[in-house]
Enzyme design. Structure first.
Site, PDB file in Angstrom:
ATOM      1  N   ARG A   1      -6.269  10.421  -0.257  1.00  0.00           N
ATOM      2  CA  ARG A   1      -5.868  10.890  -1.584  1.00  0.00           C
ATOM      3  C   ARG A   1      -7.078  11.092  -2.484  1.00  0.00           C
ATOM      4  O   ARG A   1      -7.127  12.010  -3.299  1.00  0.00           O
ATOM      5  CB  ARG A   1      -4.876   9.909  -2.201  1.00  0.00           C
ATOM      6  CG  ARG A   1      -3.518   9.978  -1.539  1.00  0.00           C
ATOM      7  CD  ARG A   1      -2.544   8.944  -2.085  1.00  0.00           C
ATOM      8  NE  ARG A   1      -2.810   7.618  -1.555  1.00  0.00           N
ATOM      9  CZ  ARG A   1      -2.860   6.514  -2.287  1.00  0.00           C
ATOM     10  NH1 ARG A   1      -2.694   6.590  -3.602  1.00  0.00           N
ATOM     11  NH2 ARG A   1      -3.086   5.359  -1.730  1.00  0.00           N
TER      12      ARG A   1
ATOM     13  N   HIS B   1       0.857  -1.190   0.000  1.00  0.00           N
ATOM     14  CA  HIS B   1       0.000   0.000   0.000  1.00  0.00           C
ATOM     15  C   HIS B   1       0.891   1.238   0.000  1.00  0.00           C
ATOM     16  O   HIS B   1       1.863   1.298   0.768  1.00  0.00           O
ATOM     17  CB  HIS B   1      -0.911  -0.003   1.224  1.00  0.00           C
ATOM     18  CG  HIS B   1      -2.044   0.979   1.135  1.00  0.00           C
ATOM     19  ND1 HIS B   1      -1.843   2.332   1.262  1.00  0.00           N
ATOM     20  CD2 HIS B   1      -3.361   0.809   0.904  1.00  0.00           C
ATOM     21  CE1 HIS B   1      -3.008   2.956   1.132  1.00  0.00           C
ATOM     22  NE2 HIS B   1      -3.946   2.040   0.906  1.00  0.00           N
TER      23      HIS B   1
END
Length: 556
Positions: free
Chosen positions: A346, A326
């Protein structure tokens, strides 16, 4: 601990570039996505591309297949028990469907198996719900909106994210069954985030062409697990849960069918035999193997046990040559190292910026590209931010979310991480987070079909332990979807198999005996055993002084 003065000085560079970056974001001016050629180039910095990090398997049905050393170690090991010591003429439990694993996939499977007339036992290593499902934060994908999106676009996104290596039938099932999965969770009382009119909120994820990420703040997996675990516990007359009871070996019968498992009680150190008409393997991932030394987001029991058990019984493994790191795991404060920082940050507009305050990559690239870009920025370009202990990270500029969506957004939309950082004296609505890629997801796993069946009659697969859905890279939101879609499918298929196809016969562990002999012939030491069950973080200096302590693998 709060950020030390040196890091606070570096944060000022982030703050100095933030107004311009926010202004660009408001004008919808994004850092361009990388071209396919450029993506291929940057992926050379991804850990999966380090040839020295993997080797070919020497034994078993996938002999010759190159995977990570840590993964090969557990697949090439001997059984934890001597099969001849297990008395299979009497059993401690008997059921229609045995489900190995008590996370999202296993619990979903239990509910559907019960609804299709089966008596069910869930055998789980730790507590019911202690699983990677609980750790998942960002969301679950599904084309539910009825406009601008459909399972067709979802299918294309999944295939593209997986480098078009995915098994098409599995992806088709995932995308087509996704809206039903959301509807089912809602019907059970899952509290997804909604607008005042009741419309489900959705956002983008990395690699998605449409906003189809449904979420429950930043604790989506925990909310889903709460919902289905409560439902399973309310069906106590048909669903029995055995906690702290990991499986250490599958049991076959004289007809070559999967017919149960040997369980190990972590509290009493007893072994138990469970006889079953069908078995669902739902043991999840393997982040606690710490491939290539990476930190991990995974829960304590994620040691790849299901891979070992099914592989020994003859089920091939696929796509294990790729592991997902990740892009955003906590690298400071180090007390929280490895913990996931959801992609939803994000998706909500937070930039990734280097030591100079520069955004160097579009924050919605597919995860492997995003992670590789961060590693390149730190290791090759030397633009990472040093932590007090010499590690490197990149800033995730969470405060810009407040500039984009208004004061209070971070605390409201990301309560889990807001509270976590507050414990260390860091306010992520005002200070950015320091992150680095962290071992997150087992892209590959056991070979299985869209119906949940494996090549071993009586054995079914659900969730992260299966391989093929995500190809060589998983997109955000498809893991929580995977466990629900294929958990439900496996549970129903197992119940129908138990009812209509099961053929009783004498129980056997001959496959484990044969595998042990194959391991010995390959020169593998007998003290090398699997499944691992739990990782061992004992200081080597402590082990040296444990003069009368006896270990079997990582367990004592």
């Amino acid at each position: 601990m709060p950020y030390p003065e040196e890091l606070k000085r570096l944060i000022k560079k982030v703050e100095s570039t933030r107004p311009e970056r926010v202004a660009r974001k408001k004008r919808n001016e994004e850092v361009p996505f990388l071209s396919l050629d450029d993506r291929e180039k940057v992926l050379q910095y991804h850990p999966d591309f380090r040839e020295e990090g993997r080797r070919a398997l020497n034994i078993g049905p996938s002999k010759g297949y190159k995977i990570a050393h840590e993964m090969a170690d557990i697949l090439e090991a001997h059984s934890r028990v001597k099969p001849a010591q297990i008395d299979l003429t009497k059993w401690d439990y008997e059921t229609d469907v045995l489900i190995i694993g008590g996370g999202g996939a296993g619990t979903s499977a239990a509910l559907l198996a019960q609804e299709n007339g089966a008596k069910v036992i869930i055998a789980t290593k730790l507590r019911h719900g202690d699983a990677n499902t609980m750790m998942a934060e960002g969301g679950i994908q599904a084309a539910t909106k009825g406009h601008k999106d459909s399972p067709y676009f979802h299918y294309l996104d999944v295939m593209g994210g997986g480098h078009f290596k995915n098994v098409p039938e599995l992806v088709e099932t995932l995308a087509n069954k996704a809206p039903d999965a959301i509807m089912w969770l809602e019907s059970l009382g899952c509290n997804f985030s909604k607008y005042p009119d009741g419309t489900l909120k959705t956002i983008h994820g990395g690699g998605t062409s449409r906003k189809r990420m449904h979420y429950a703040a930043d604790i989506t997996g925990a909310e889903m697990m709460r919902t289905i675990r409560d439902e399973a516990r309310n069906r106590v007359s048909d669903i029995q849960v055995l906690e702290f009871a990991p499986a250490v070996e599958l049991i076959l019968n004289e007809h070559g069918r999967c017919a149960g498992a040997v369980l190990y009680n972590l509290e009493t150190e007893e072994y138990f035999v469970v006889k079953a008409k069908a078995v669902v393997m739902a043991t999840g991932g393997s982040g606690r193997l710490h491939m290539q030394g990476f930190m991990t987001t995974n829960h304590y029991g994620a040691t790849g046990d299901g891979l070992v058990l099914a592989y020994r019984a003859g089920v091939p493994v696929v796509f294990l040559h790729t592991v997902q790191y990740h892009p955003t795991g906590i690298v400071f404060p180090e007390q929280a190292e490895g913990i996931l920082i959801t992609e939803k940050f994000r998706g909500s507009g937070a930039n990734l910026v280097n030591i100079d305050g520069e955004q160097f990559v579009n924050e919605r690239e597919p995860r492997d590209v995003e992670a590789a870009s961060i590693i390149k920025e730190c290791v090759v370009k030397a633009k990472g931010i040093p932590t007090p202990t010499g590690k490197l990270g990149i800033w995730l500029d969470s405060p810009m979310i407040e500039d984009l969506a208004g004061a209070g957004t971070v605390e409201r939309e990301f309560p889990g991480k807001y509270i976590l950082y507050k414990r260390f004296g860091i306010d992520i609505s005002k200070e950015p987070m320091l992150i680095y890629p962290t071992l997150h997801y087992q892209n590959g796993g056991l070979e299985f079909k869209a119906t949940g069946h494996t090549g071993l009659p009586g054995l079914f697969v659900a969730g992260e332990v299966g391989g093929g859905i995500h190809g060589e890279n998983r997109l955000m939101g498809n893991s929580l979807l995977d466990i629900i879609v294929f958990g439900r499918i496996a549970g129903k298929s197992a119940a129908l198999y138990a009812k209509n196809e099961f053929k009783d016969g004498k129980l056997s562990l001959e496959h484990a005996e044969r595998y042990n002999k194959e391991a010995s012939a390959a020169g593998i030491a007998e003290d090398k055993v699997a499944p691992m069950i739990l990782p061992d973080y004992t200081d080597p200096r402590v082990r040296e002084r444990q003069l009368t302590t006896h270990y079997v693998g990582t367990l004592r």
